[in-house]
Write an enzyme that holds these catalytic residues in place. Structure first.
Site, PDB file in Angstrom:
ATOM      1  N   GLY A 146       0.830  -1.190   0.000  1.00  0.00           N
ATOM      2  CA  GLY A 146       0.000   0.000   0.000  1.00  0.00           C
ATOM      3  C   GLY A 146       0.871   1.249   0.000  1.00  0.00           C
ATOM      4  CB  CYS A 147       0.350   4.620  -1.427  1.00  0.00           C
ATOM      5  SG  CYS A 147      -1.367   4.932  -0.933  1.00  0.00           S
ATOM      6  CE1 TYR A 148      -1.692   8.524   3.493  1.00  0.00           C
ATOM      7  CE2 TYR A 148      -3.599   7.116   3.141  1.00  0.00           C
ATOM      8  CZ  TYR A 148      -3.053   8.376   3.225  1.00  0.00           C
ATOM      9  OH  TYR A 148      -3.851   9.491   3.049  1.00  0.00           O
ATOM     10  CB  THR A 206       5.414   2.339   0.657  1.00  0.00           C
ATOM     11  OG1 THR A 206       4.914   1.144   0.046  1.00  0.00           O
ATOM     12  CG2 THR A 206       6.821   2.616   0.125  1.00  0.00           C
TER      13      THR A 206
END
Length: 335
Positions: free
Chosen positions: A149-151, A153
């Protein structure tokens, strides 16, 4: 050339993946699929691809994808993705799943946070987590990779080396802000221009689905159970994530944090330890992550920035693909 299929090709992450693969010297997109708009040229869906990719959308037929592709990037929503990934795996395809379906190791945790039964629970706990900075060896041998997931990372990369070294306490606060593209391309009221412009708002406070992912991956890497309080915010920009992380530790200061990062990520081409607070525009459109640490009384504040659509999604997928096929991690990523 690596033949790449993109399943669920109408969204932002799919477009970014196609854009990156188009400039990859050893990969080419050979199939794009969608449950709707079948027969429509992909350049009609993503106008920026005009003159760059002469393919039309088709249904995601696993057998056809097995014949046309070496690896598939699956850009479908959670639950729907797992069913498709299972069918693709039966064709002996290598798959990088950009949904959340295989990031967690427990079906019970998945069902609690995603409010649905997992379509392939027996596969959980056996899937490589797609952060090459931490799990490159697992990714290299994997047939299925769970793209992060972006958050998560933006939080895991600063925290993982510190937890593994045992220099910070496990009670951690993560305050993150993301651009509107993080919510995807499907229209939603909160993401309309008149709702999001000139405003900033917290959402999913205490119940965001990326919180258990952060905890699970940190435990997997560092062997330490953390207590993470994660609060996301929507900001009026197209792309980018800034995470502000508050940590404490005995005899810990910003200089020690930076030293540990530099040691842990000495071979990581996309991670950069910087001296001043980074901004999202410094990494926009790239696969790079900028991090710094600042002393603040008894705490140390960690700051990290990344592009949520590139390093937070499609760029990470291309980086994982490179690892899976024994290529330099930076190929196609402009580094």
């Amino acid at each position: 050339m690596i033949r790449v299929g993109v399943v669920g090709a109408t969204g932002y992450t799919a477009f970014e993946a196609i854009r990156l693969i188009n400039r990859h010297p050893q990969a080419t997109v050979t199939a794009v699929t969608s449950r709707k708009d079948v027969g429509t040229p992909i350049s009609d869906v993503h106008r920026a691809l005009t003159g760059q990719l002469d393919l039309s959308l088709s249904l995601a037929d696993p057998q056809q994808l097995g014949a046309d592709c070496d690896v598939v990037l699956c850009c479908l929503p959670h639950a729907a993705s797992a069913e498709t990934v299972r069918a693709l795996s039966e064709q002996d395809l290598r798959v990088i799943d950009l949904s959340a379906d295989f990031r967690l190791r427990s079906a019970a945790v998945y069902e609690r946070w995603y409010a649905t039964e997992h379509p392939w629970p027996e596969r959980l706990g056996e899937v490589a987590y797609g952060l090459p900075e931490l799990f490159a060896e697992e990714i290299a041998d994997a047939r299925l990779v769970a793209n992060p997931g972006c958050y998560p990372t933006s939080a895991i990369l600063p925290l993982a080396p510190l937890l593994k070294a045992g220099v910070i306490e496990t009670d951690i606060i993560v305050d993150s802000k993301s651009g509107v593209s993080g919510a995807g391309r499907t229209p939603k009221l909160a993401n309309l221009y008149c709702e999001a412009n000139e405003s900033i708002a917290a959402y999913s406070v205490g119940k965001h689905r990326h919180q258990p992912e952060v905890v699970d991956v940190l435990d997997r890497f560092a062997g330490v159970q953390t207590d993470v309080l994660f609060t996301p915010h929507l900001t009026p920009m197209d792309r980018g994530i800034l995470s502000t992380i508050y940590v404490q530790g005995r005899e810990l200061d910003a200089q020690r944090v930076k030293q540990l990062w530099q040691e842990a990520y000495a071979e990581a081409p996309f991670l950069h330890v910087v001296d001043s607070p980074p901004a999202t525009k410094h990494v926009s459109g790239t696969n790079h992550v900028h991090m710094t640490a600042i002393d603040a009384g008894k705490r140390v504040v960690l700051l990290s920035v990344l592009d949520n659509v590139v390093k937070g999604a499609s760029g990470a997928a291309v980086q994982n693909m490179n690892c899976m096929f024994g290529l330099d991690q930076t190929l196609g990523l402009g580094a």
